[in-house]
Design an enzyme around this catalytic site. Sequence first.
Site, short mmCIF file in Angstrom:
data_model
loop_
_atom_site.label_atom_id
_atom_site.label_comp_id
_atom_site.label_asym_id
_atom_site.label_seq_id
_atom_site.Cartn_x
_atom_site.Cartn_y
_atom_site.Cartn_z
N ASP A 201 -2.13 -3.50 -2.38
CA ASP A 201 -1.53 -3.07 -1.07
C ASP A 201 -0.12 -3.22 -1.13
O ASP A 201 0.41 -4.18 -1.55
CB ASP A 201 -2.23 -3.76 -0.05
CG ASP A 201 -1.84 -3.66 1.27
OD1 ASP A 201 -2.30 -2.27 1.78
OD2 ASP A 201 -1.25 -4.27 2.10
N GLU A 270 -0.74 1.15 -3.98
CA GLU A 270 -0.22 1.87 -2.73
C GLU A 270 1.29 1.94 -2.61
O GLU A 270 1.93 0.85 -2.43
CB GLU A 270 -0.82 1.16 -1.63
CG GLU A 270 -0.53 2.01 -0.17
CD GLU A 270 -0.61 0.92 0.97
OE1 GLU A 270 -1.17 1.64 2.13
OE2 GLU A 270 -0.33 -0.24 0.90
#
Length: 538
Positions: A201, A270
Amino acid sequence: MSNTPWWRGAVIYQIYPRSFLDANGDGVGDLPGIIERLDYIAALGVDAIWVSPFFKSPMADFGYDIADYRDVDPLFGTLDDFDRLLAKAHALGLKVMIDQVLSHTSSEHDWFQESRQDRSNPKADWYVWVDPREDGTPPNNWMSLFGGVAWQWEPRRQQYYLHNFFAEQPDLNFHNPQVQNATLENVRYWLDRGVDGFRLDAINFCFHDRLLRDNPPKPVEKRVGRGFSPDNPYAYQYHYFNNTQPENLPFLEDLRALLDQYPGAVSLGEISSEDSLATTAEYTTDTRLHMGYSFELLVQDYSAAYIRETVSRLEVAMTEGWPCWAISNHDVERAVTRWGGHPADPRLARMLVAMLCSLRGSICLYQGEELGLGEADVPFEALQDPYGITFWPNFKGRDGCRTPLPWNDDPRAGFTTGTPWLPIPDAHRGVSVATQEKDPASVLSAFRAFLAWRKTQPVLLHGAISFLESAEPVLLFQRTLADEQLLLAFNLSGVSVRHALPAGLWQAVAIPGPDAGMTDGTELVLPAHSVFCGRRIG
């Protein structure tokens, strides 16, 4: 292709645990619920699951604020539950990827609780602490992605700490080698437990500019981007200094070196930066991340020209890495609504899966895409996402894509015996798993059929891609592997169109799933949201 890594060309199914299946009746999905439906996931024909955070957390950002990286939050179950999930998934032939949120922790994490006490404790430098300016204001103009300044005052230290997201998510100081080492050890913990990889993330947010330079202002016409609108002050800046720093590259190489100790382990980053495609190419090399994905196809633009330009730009820039594409996830409006409006059109849903899974790269599909779910309209009084509550009514937050998966058409949709944490729309119950499994023409049936067919097409799994110029609304490209070449044409609109057939002799290939286009030998005839596939024979 026997030596090809498992993740190249893989389809990864994203599970948002809170909304998948609730096994204990508290209204929130959990790990036992996932275990109960792993057979369903395997039957979809996907290769792996990516499980969004299930770690201990106060849930200020629904698990993306981690208080203990090595334990399961009781809301979702136990470590034993996770081990059972891992074992059953592997028995079904599914790889298991989990989220790792490395750039920040929860403000309730033990590291932060110690760090905030004073300026001399052992973890005093584990977070980004900065003195105020002489007038008491924050040290620079950095903004939080969720609105407002990115600095929070801590009275005990008489300093500000950085939070690129919510104030409950303080940023770690990755300039401190101890932080990097501790983070890598947390990753090792899950590798030792048997996971097959990580979705990382906000991986480009690990480092900040040491000089704390102000971000420059952004012109009004350019204030667009990931999941926020021009009324969010985050959009007012070029974010050159609060993320995507050069020091991140050696850290990614250390992370890759760790992963390489575990054969088959994979990283998927990401990436959201001012030029996400360039950053993705830079981050995905033989010594850094295996794969990267950005938000470029999670936007409002749904033109053939935009998709062609976006994918082509990454193809040119990415010389070593491997792309991964997604059109929906837990942070953005569902694609069938974002690109097709209400009500959700099953023809569009079938075509979008085929289009996404025909691009070169690996694929992330978000739970509910196999059903063609549209965005839920969650009323203000039922909102859970603080992002949506803050920016209501201009922006309704992320709850609309996070409502529970409908398993049947009962009032609680077979998701829970309690009260669902978010309301389940009537329209979703009408297209439940149970309903669609009885219908060979359903989106679910088409999803399974297309993924099964794709597995038989090495050219789609591993071939090169080249785009052809096409008039809107037709997206046209070729996939090539050795002496095999496929032509794929997608009608992105809800009306029938005709388009010139590219030069060459093309034999129509029947692909299961989406509505089929055809050719008369000179023109492509494409009904609404249809796909034509042809194999070159001359």
